[in-house]
Enzyme design. Structure first.
Site, PDB file in Angstrom:
ATOM      1  N   TYR A 154     -12.200 -52.338 -40.185  1.00  0.00           N
ATOM      2  CA  TYR A 154     -13.189 -51.410 -39.589  1.00  0.00           C
ATOM      3  C   TYR A 154     -12.523 -50.446 -38.605  1.00  0.00           C
ATOM      4  O   TYR A 154     -12.828 -49.251 -38.590  1.00  0.00           O
ATOM      5  CB  TYR A 154     -14.249 -52.266 -38.899  1.00  0.00           C
ATOM      6  CG  TYR A 154     -15.431 -51.537 -38.306  1.00  0.00           C
ATOM      7  CD1 TYR A 154     -16.482 -51.110 -39.110  1.00  0.00           C
ATOM      8  CD2 TYR A 154     -15.524 -51.316 -36.928  1.00  0.00           C
ATOM      9  CE1 TYR A 154     -17.590 -50.476 -38.553  1.00  0.00           C
ATOM     10  CE2 TYR A 154     -16.619 -50.695 -36.364  1.00  0.00           C
ATOM     11  CZ  TYR A 154     -17.654 -50.272 -37.185  1.00  0.00           C
ATOM     12  OH  TYR A 154     -18.748 -49.651 -36.625  1.00  0.00           O
ATOM     13  N   LYS A 158     -12.549 -46.434 -38.878  1.00  0.00           N
ATOM     14  CA  LYS A 158     -13.165 -45.603 -37.835  1.00  0.00           C
ATOM     15  C   LYS A 158     -12.156 -44.650 -37.193  1.00  0.00           C
ATOM     16  O   LYS A 158     -12.523 -43.551 -36.752  1.00  0.00           O
ATOM     17  CB  LYS A 158     -13.839 -46.496 -36.787  1.00  0.00           C
ATOM     18  CG  LYS A 158     -15.079 -47.232 -37.319  1.00  0.00           C
ATOM     19  CD  LYS A 158     -16.075 -46.285 -37.983  1.00  0.00           C
ATOM     20  CE  LYS A 158     -17.466 -46.852 -38.105  1.00  0.00           C
ATOM     21  NZ  LYS A 158     -18.361 -45.961 -38.882  1.00  0.00           N
TER      22      LYS A 158
HETATM   23  N1  NAD Z   1     -24.207 -50.795 -33.933  1.00  0.00           N
HETATM   24  C1  NAD Z   1     -23.112 -50.494 -33.270  1.00  0.00           C
HETATM   25  O1  NAD Z   1     -22.835 -51.081 -32.210  1.00  0.00           O
HETATM   26  C2  NAD Z   1     -22.171 -49.425 -33.768  1.00  0.00           C
HETATM   27  C3  NAD Z   1     -21.096 -49.071 -32.938  1.00  0.00           C
HETATM   28  C4  NAD Z   1     -20.205 -48.089 -33.376  1.00  0.00           C
HETATM   29  C5  NAD Z   1     -20.383 -47.492 -34.599  1.00  0.00           C
HETATM   30  N2  NAD Z   1     -21.420 -47.853 -35.395  1.00  0.00           N
HETATM   31  C6  NAD Z   1     -21.523 -47.166 -36.674  1.00  0.00           C
HETATM   32  O2  NAD Z   1     -22.775 -46.514 -36.763  1.00  0.00           O
HETATM   33  C7  NAD Z   1     -23.231 -46.506 -38.108  1.00  0.00           C
HETATM   34  C8  NAD Z   1     -24.614 -47.130 -38.192  1.00  0.00           C
HETATM   35  O3  NAD Z   1     -24.559 -48.447 -37.684  1.00  0.00           O
HETATM   36  P1  NAD Z   1     -25.845 -49.389 -37.490  1.00  0.00           P
HETATM   37  O4  NAD Z   1     -25.522 -50.289 -36.367  1.00  0.00           O
HETATM   38  O5  NAD Z   1     -27.077 -48.559 -37.473  1.00  0.00           O
HETATM   39  O6  NAD Z   1     -25.737 -50.262 -38.848  1.00  0.00           O
HETATM   40  P2  NAD Z   1     -26.855 -50.980 -39.751  1.00  0.00           P
HETATM   41  O7  NAD Z   1     -26.123 -52.077 -40.453  1.00  0.00           O
HETATM   42  O8  NAD Z   1     -28.066 -51.319 -38.970  1.00  0.00           O
HETATM   43  O9  NAD Z   1     -27.246 -49.830 -40.793  1.00  0.00           O
HETATM   44  C9  NAD Z   1     -26.318 -49.337 -41.723  1.00  0.00           C
HETATM   45  C10 NAD Z   1     -27.056 -48.738 -42.898  1.00  0.00           C
HETATM   46  O10 NAD Z   1     -26.074 -48.250 -43.824  1.00  0.00           O
HETATM   47  C11 NAD Z   1     -26.498 -48.584 -45.134  1.00  0.00           C
HETATM   48  N3  NAD Z   1     -25.359 -48.642 -46.046  1.00  0.00           N
HETATM   49  C12 NAD Z   1     -24.363 -49.567 -46.076  1.00  0.00           C
HETATM   50  N4  NAD Z   1     -23.532 -49.332 -47.107  1.00  0.00           N
HETATM   51  C13 NAD Z   1     -23.988 -48.221 -47.729  1.00  0.00           C
HETATM   52  C14 NAD Z   1     -23.549 -47.482 -48.860  1.00  0.00           C
HETATM   53  N5  NAD Z   1     -22.467 -47.857 -49.562  1.00  0.00           N
HETATM   54  N6  NAD Z   1     -24.262 -46.396 -49.242  1.00  0.00           N
HETATM   55  C15 NAD Z   1     -25.369 -46.021 -48.560  1.00  0.00           C
HETATM   56  N7  NAD Z   1     -25.837 -46.693 -47.471  1.00  0.00           N
HETATM   57  C16 NAD Z   1     -25.154 -47.772 -47.068  1.00  0.00           C
HETATM   58  C17 NAD Z   1     -27.171 -49.943 -44.979  1.00  0.00           C
HETATM   59  O11 NAD Z   1     -28.002 -50.244 -46.095  1.00  0.00           O
HETATM   60  C18 NAD Z   1     -27.917 -49.778 -43.666  1.00  0.00           C
HETATM   61  O12 NAD Z   1     -29.226 -49.275 -43.855  1.00  0.00           O
HETATM   62  C19 NAD Z   1     -22.170 -47.244 -38.923  1.00  0.00           C
HETATM   63  O13 NAD Z   1     -21.249 -46.330 -39.472  1.00  0.00           O
HETATM   64  C20 NAD Z   1     -21.491 -48.094 -37.876  1.00  0.00           C
HETATM   65  O14 NAD Z   1     -20.193 -48.449 -38.279  1.00  0.00           O
HETATM   66  C21 NAD Z   1     -22.316 -48.809 -35.005  1.00  0.00           C
END
Ligand code: NAD
Length: 253
Positions: A154, A158
């Protein structure tokens, strides 16, 4: 803007979490929003919330790491909503493990969704942006780009998205297109909930523990990130490009 002339935004992974909050926010800002996710049924929930608030949205089922599905999804969005000129590459997955236990499949899935996914989506959408001589791309990076135990896959993906963002900014700038990345810290979503489960810690305790380390004394909410996306895609942000903003409640990851 009235219906038909509204700019069209695509938010990937928008069925829940940060993507759903971003889709809602961009709809509030006046964009027609394509809510793209793996599962069209799940994406419909976000569309219903947008429509209930008076916005316009379309649920689109697609896997961002599959070139054919991406091309089909973008064509459908252009036909049904209009040419997309805003793209938020938000879809993401985690498959955390210490390096010595990380499988090939864990590595490949994370690379494919984040890196290949952002590449395929951006390549498919850029033609609409360059034709319109206007566009906004926002990629979701993470504080994990700076390194994080158990996240060799990851953190690499990123960090890669940051390089991708800067190159897009250089290549597409002359077409009125900006590209920026947001690197969130701890945001309370299903993703961080899954991490707590894997570590065997009740989510509430995990959130409290994280908040204790964060200068603003709370964890982030999806709306905190949606707010920053709203800024980057706004008309007035046209001179801000190739940047990475860490949104983590303090200066350190
Ligand atoms: N939650 C955190 O603390 C955090 C921190 C830093 C970065 N992020 C990044 O922010 C973004 C959103 O994170 P989140 O916490 O809302 O995650 P989440 O798991 O709640 O939601 C992710 C969504 O992406 C969809 N998804 C996964 N694989 C997919 C694919 N191949 N095609 C289409 N859709 C797909 C899933 O079905 C889900 O609805 C991600 O890129 C994550 O890496 C999150």
């Amino acid at each position: 803007m009235s219906e038909g002339t509204a700019r069209v935004a695509i938010v990937t992974g928008a069925a829940r979490g940060i993507g759903a909050a971003t889709a809602l926010r961009l709809a509030q800002d006046g964009f027609a929003v394509a809510v793209l996710d793996l599962d069209e049924a799940a994406a419909k929930g976000t569309v219903e919330s947008i429509e209930a608030a008076g916005g316009r949205a379309l649920a689109v089922g697609a896997d961002v790491s599959d070139a054919e599905q991406v091309e089909a999804a973008v064509s459908r969005i252009a036909a049904e909503l209009g040419a997309p000129t805003v793209l938020v590459n938000n879809a993401g997955v985690i498959r955390d493990n210490m390096l010595f236990k990380m499988t090939d499949a864990d590595w490949d899935l994370v690379m494919n969704v984040h890196l290949r996914g952002a590449f395929l989506m951006t390549r498919a959408v850029q033609k609409h942006m360059t034709e319109a001589k206007w566009g906004r791309i926002v990629n979701l990076s993470s504080t994990s780009a700076l390194g994080n135990r158990g996240q060799a896959n990851y953190s690499t993906a990123k960090a890669g998205l940051q390089g991708f963002t800067k190159t897009l900014a250089i290549e597409l700038g002359k077409f009125g297109v900006t590209a920026n990345a947001i690197a969130p810290g701890f945001i309370q979503t299903e993703m961080t909930k899954a991490t707590a489960e894997r570590m065997g810690i009740p989510f509430e305790d995990f959130v409290k523990g994280a908040a204790a380390q964060i200068p603003v004394a709370r964890v982030g909410q999806p709306e905190d990130i949606a707010h920053l996306v709203s800024f980057f895609v706004s008309e007035g942000a046209g001179f801000v490009s190739g940047q990475v903003v860490y949104a983590a409640g303090g200066p350190k990851a």
